[in-house]
Every structure is written in C-alpha cells, then in structure tokens.
Write a protein that holds these residues in place. Structure first.
Motif, PDB file in Angstrom:
ATOM      1  N   ALA A  82       0.826  -1.207   0.000  1.00 33.05           N
ATOM      2  CA  ALA A  82       0.000   0.000   0.000  1.00 33.05           C
ATOM      3  C   ALA A  82       0.864   1.263   0.000  1.00 33.05           C
ATOM      4  N   ASP A  83       1.866   1.317   0.870  1.00 37.07           N
ATOM      5  CA  ASP A  83       2.686   2.523   0.979  1.00 37.07           C
ATOM      6  C   ASP A  83       3.431   2.803  -0.332  1.00 37.07           C
ATOM      7  N   THR A  84       3.951   1.747  -0.952  1.00 31.99           N
ATOM      8  CA  THR A  84       4.676   1.926  -2.213  1.00 31.99           C
ATOM      9  C   THR A  84       3.743   2.410  -3.314  1.00 31.99           C
ATOM     10  N   LEU A  85       2.548   1.805  -3.415  1.00 30.13           N
ATOM     11  CA  LEU A  85       1.606   2.196  -4.472  1.00 30.13           C
ATOM     12  C   LEU A  85       1.122   3.627  -4.292  1.00 30.13           C
ATOM     13  N   LYS A  86       1.034   4.075  -3.061  1.00 32.25           N
ATOM     14  CA  LYS A  86       0.539   5.434  -2.804  1.00 32.25           C
ATOM     15  C   LYS A  86       1.536   6.508  -3.254  1.00 32.25           C
ATOM     16  N   GLU A  87       2.760   6.084  -3.562  1.00 38.70           N
ATOM     17  CA  GLU A  87       3.742   7.040  -4.077  1.00 38.70           C
ATOM     18  C   GLU A  87       3.409   7.474  -5.503  1.00 38.70           C
ATOM     19  N   ASN A  88       2.554   6.696  -6.168  1.00 39.94           N
ATOM     20  CA  ASN A  88       2.123   7.020  -7.538  1.00 39.94           C
ATOM     21  C   ASN A  88       0.600   7.116  -7.550  1.00 39.94           C
ATOM     22  N   ASP A  89       0.085   8.293  -7.801  1.00 35.59           N
ATOM     23  CA  ASP A  89      -1.357   8.555  -7.736  1.00 35.59           C
ATOM     24  C   ASP A  89      -2.193   7.653  -8.623  1.00 35.59           C
ATOM     25  N   ILE A  90      -1.593   7.090  -9.690  1.00 35.93           N
ATOM     26  CA  ILE A  90      -2.373   6.334 -10.669  1.00 35.93           C
ATOM     27  C   ILE A  90      -3.057   5.126 -10.042  1.00 35.93           C
ATOM     28  N   PHE A  91      -2.438   4.488  -9.041  1.00 36.10           N
ATOM     29  CA  PHE A  91      -3.016   3.266  -8.474  1.00 36.10           C
ATOM     30  C   PHE A  91      -4.292   3.553  -7.677  1.00 36.10           C
ATOM     31  N   GLU A  92      -4.252   4.579  -6.838  1.00 36.43           N
ATOM     32  CA  GLU A  92      -5.465   4.933  -6.096  1.00 36.43           C
ATOM     33  C   GLU A  92      -6.535   5.443  -7.050  1.00 36.43           C
ATOM     34  N   ARG A  93      -6.123   6.115  -8.106  1.00 35.87           N
ATOM     35  CA  ARG A  93      -7.086   6.603  -9.094  1.00 35.87           C
ATOM     36  C   ARG A  93      -7.794   5.432  -9.791  1.00 35.87           C
ATOM     37  N   ILE A  94      -7.024   4.398 -10.136  1.00 32.58           N
ATOM     38  CA  ILE A  94      -7.628   3.198 -10.750  1.00 32.58           C
ATOM     39  C   ILE A  94      -8.603   2.561  -9.765  1.00 32.58           C
ATOM     40  N   GLY A  95      -8.192   2.477  -8.475  1.00 27.60           N
ATOM     41  CA  GLY A  95      -9.071   1.899  -7.451  1.00 27.60           C
ATOM     42  C   GLY A  95     -10.380   2.658  -7.323  1.00 27.60           C
ATOM     43  N   ARG A  96     -10.309   3.993  -7.331  1.00 26.79           N
ATOM     44  CA  ARG A  96     -11.542   4.804  -7.227  1.00 26.79           C
ATOM     45  C   ARG A  96     -12.415   4.627  -8.456  1.00 26.79           C
ATOM     46  N   SER A  97     -11.793   4.579  -9.628  1.00 26.04           N
ATOM     47  CA  SER A  97     -12.560   4.392 -10.870  1.00 26.04           C
ATOM     48  C   SER A  97     -13.237   3.018 -10.878  1.00 26.04           C
ATOM     49  N   ALA A  98     -12.513   1.982 -10.414  1.00 23.28           N
ATOM     50  CA  ALA A  98     -13.093   0.634 -10.355  1.00 23.28           C
ATOM     51  C   ALA A  98     -14.274   0.601  -9.390  1.00 23.28           C
ATOM     52  N   LYS A  99     -14.157   1.301  -8.265  1.00 19.53           N
ATOM     53  CA  LYS A  99     -15.266   1.366  -7.300  1.00 19.53           C
ATOM     54  C   LYS A  99     -16.472   2.057  -7.924  1.00 19.53           C
TER      55      LYS A  99
END
Length: 472
Positions: free
Chosen positions: A4-21
C-alpha cells in the motif's frame, strides 16, 4: 505482503481503485509489474485486470485524468491502454482460456481473477495486487510466486505439459526469464519443455526471435543458450548453432568444441557491449566451421575459409529466422567476414598497408570488430590471452596513427568512375573498373596519397600502360 505505501507514491493506483469502485468492478495490478516490484526492479509498464470491462475501466480512469489523456482501445481483444507521464497502463477484463491443438491462439471467455491467474505462464507472473479501498496493496498469490522469487525458481502455476502444449512460446519465455533473472527452472517444468519441444513449430518465427533476442541481451546469454540446447529447443529454432557442438579426434589430435567456444565469445562480447547485433556477430562468427572442417596429417584440424563461408551464410540465416534483412544483417555479415583479420595482424609484423586495408574494409564498424576480436580470445592459458590482448592494443595504437595520417575510414578515392570516363572518353566498361581498382590499391598500399593531382597523374600512367589515350 502489502505494498500500500509503495503504491501510494504514484497517484495512478489509487485513481484506478476509485474508478473501479465507481464502476463496481474489482481491479488488480497483475503480472510483470508485481514481480518487478517484489524484486525491486524498475518497471514503467502497469497491467491492470478487472472483473468486468477493461475498456470501460480505462475510459473511466482517463476521464478522471482530463481530456489530454487518450484511450487506445482494442475491442477485438478487450484491452485498452493509456499513457500517464512515463507510465503505460494496460487494462483488460479477467479471462479464462482454452486452446486448440493446432494453434496457440486461445478461445477466450470472461472469467474471474482466479481464472485469470490460472492462465498465467509462471507463478512469478501470476501474482496480483488488490486496488480496492478495503484491501489496497494486498498481494494475491495463489501459487506461491513470492516463495519462487525468493528461491529464484521458474515454475508453471498448473500442469507444465498443458501450459506448454497450449502455448509453446511459454517454453521460450521460461528460458528467457531464467536467463534474464538468473533463475533456475523447476525440474518438472524443465522436463516438460523437453517433452513438448516439437510444439514450438506452431509459433511464428517473429515471436520466437523476440524471445531469443531477449535471451541474447541478458547479462550472461550463454546460460539461456545452454538451457535451449539441453532442452532440445535449439535444434528446432537454430540448428546451425547445434552443429557447432562436439569434438572430433583423429591421430590423437582434436579441435575445441566450437559450440562452447561460441558461448564464451558471446559472454565476453556481452561484458563489453549491449549491442544486439554485435552479439549476433559473436554467435555467428564461427558458424561455418562445421562446413569447412578438414583434417591435415601435419597440422591437425583446420577450418580454412570459415570466415568467408560464414559471411555468405549470414543472409540465409537472417532470412529464415525472420531477422531484419537490412543494415543490421550487413553489419553482422561484415564482422563475420573480418573477424580473423586483426588476429592475423597480431601474429605478424604490422604494416601500414595492412592497417589501411583493415580500416578501409571495416569503416565505422572498426571499434565493434575489435570488441569481437578481443572477445574471441578464449584460451585457458592466461599468459597467452594477455599476450594477444596486449598485441591488440598495439594494433589499435597503429590504427589510430594511420587513421589520423591517411583518413582512410570509409574513404572514397578522389578519382571517380565519372572522372575516368570523361578523361579518356570511355563508356562504363571493364577498363574503367580496372583503373578504379588499381588507383584504390595504390592508395591502400601507400604508393600514392588520396589527393587529386597525385591520383590523377597515376591514373594517366595506368591508362598509358593499358593503351588508353586521354581526350585531346
């Protein structure tokens, strides 16, 4: 394991998660990105699987980024790609696959994450990272890919015979990953390559060469070639190389095994250069030795002319393997033809004339040729190797002096065919060609300089010998 901490360094991953939700579809990062993240290797390609429409998810993510982000969709394959800065993100819906015996193209159906992981080639590529809000960064690893990364093992998730029979290119990929990562192939997986090796015949040459070139570009390419040869795959994809293997003994005299010598030359070249085509020249430099091998009672085994015959073989090998028939092939062909020339200079007194001819024939590829020649010294006698390498230093010093003085690299004689024809009122003919060759040879031998007045006077002298008179 959680990233989680590593992925949060790049906004694209959380953005994909929000779009999938927003679309109410589970989404995961899968494959090579996950593998390289665990190995701490750099990667700019992100593969995302969702249990739903990959194209719809790509469009949702792109929309959240603004109008400047374009979606490239491939509806026939159900995939889409967006570029975000230096990152390329590919989206696909989870799939399950089935295969026909005569094709590596699968019949694809919508599936679950489990189905999608089941169809992956190796356990180290079958891991996924959850992008949902509640499990963000959690690794989904049903086949023990993390353990295989730790033990440096290539293994198929399911029965390797089915995996390789369904898609035989995976046999090449197994060896490619082993070579790139310096991993071992798990014994049952490796044995299955041998059992299914003939299935490689249904794979296009282009796809095979793509994998082979990646093996060649690995840090120690000999490892990949040994796996290819021992598994039996090399005989199917590159039989000329297999024919280098073996040692003949006659009257107590034997020659070296040219297969293992070639692998050593390839590794030596790889230590000095990342150039794919220079590495191909290393692979092919002795390719004609089996065809030119002869036994002489006085000197033992000889391979006279193998460099010239090898150069003639290069276009046919490139054509059959679907390698580029352009300047890349000509570069390899040139180096195969010339690879003995600097070694011959080392063995005798170096004349300016010999250096001029080498510079003329090698042109801008002289540095690559010298790398290959140094790599070709594979004796186990360290003193002998040191002596040869020192002599190559002398050759290179001499080349630098001659090049500075005569500017012979890629030189063109100042006297052209047009000048000869105009001076003597000749049409294109053998006589014109003969005069051009004699002028060039005189320049290379140091008889005349490549300057107009001196070369023109020499041209007139040659023509007089030939009974050709100039225009009045």
């Amino acid at each position: 394991m959680n990233f989680a901490d590593t992925l949060k360094e790049n906004d694209i991953f959380e953005r994909i998660g929000r779009s999938a939700k927003q679309l109410q579809v589970p989404a995961y990062v899968v494959g090579g990105y996950v593998r390289d993240l665990i190995l701490e290797r750099p990667s700019k390609d992100i593969d995302v699987v969702c249990v739903g429409s990959g194209i719809a998810l790509a469009e949702e993510v792109a929309g959240s980024l603004g109008d400047h982000v374009q979606v490239n969709s491939f509806k026939n394959f159900g995939t889409a790609m967006i570029k975000v800065g230096e990152w390329e993100v590919e989206f696909v819906g989870a799939r399950k696959e089935s295969y026909r015996r005569d094709s590596r193209k699968p019949i694809v159906e919508d599936g679950t994450l489990e189905d999608d992981q089941n169809r992956r080639d190796f356990t180290i590529n079958a891991m996924a990272i959850d992008l949902s809000e509640e499990n963000f960064g959690k690794v989904v690893d049903p086949f023990g890919g993390i353990d295989d990364l730790k033990s440096k093992t290539i293994r198929t998730p399911l029965d390797p015979d089915i995996t390789f029979s369904d898609d035989p290119l995976r046999m090449m990929r197994a060896i490619r990953f082993a070579s790139q990562l310096d991993f071992d192939i798990e014994p049952d997986t490796y044995d299955a390559i041998n059992r299914n090796k003939e299935r490689i015949g249904i794979v296009s040459k282009e796809r095979i060469m793509d994998e082979l070139n990646k093996i060649i570009l690995s840090k120690k390419p000999s490892y990949g070639f040994l796996l290819l040869e021992q598994s039996g795959l090399l005989e199917y994809i590159f039989p000329e190389m297999v024919r280098l293997k073996g040692v003949d003994v006659k009257n107590g005299k034997k020659h070296k095994d040219n297969f293992y010598h070639t692998l050593k030359v390839l590794d030596n070249t790889a230590e000095r250069s990342d150039d794919l085509w220079l590495r191909w020249a290393a692979i092919l430099h002795d390719i004609a030795k089996p065809a030119t091998k002869r036994f002489n009672n006085k000197v033992g085994w000889t391979f006279h002319g193998h460099e010239e015959k090898g150069a003639r073989m290069v276009p046919g090998i490139f054509r059959r393997l679907k390698l580029p028939m352009n300047e890349k092939m000509k570069f390899v062909q040139k180096l195969v033809r010339l690879h003995l020339r600097p070694i011959a200079l080392v063995k005798r007194e170096i004349t300016d004339s010999a250096i001029r001819r080498l510079l003329f024939e090698a042109g801008d590829d002289i540095e690559a040729l010298m790398i290959l020649c140094r790599a070709d010294i594979t004796s186990k006698d360290h003193k002998r190797v040191a002596r040869y390498l020192h002599n190559f230093d002398i050759v290179e010093e001499k080349m630098a002096i001659v090049e500075e003085k005569d500017k012979l690299r890629n030189f063109q004689p100042v006297i052209t065919g047009e000048i000869i024809m105009k001076t003597f009122d000749l049409k294109p003919s053998r006589e014109v060609g003969d005069i051009k060759v004699r002028i060039r040879e005189a320049i290379l031998d140091g008889k005349i300089r490549n300057e107009y007045e001196e070369a023109h006077a020499y041209m007139v002298e040659i023509a007089k010998e030939m009974g050709i008179e100039g225009n009045k």
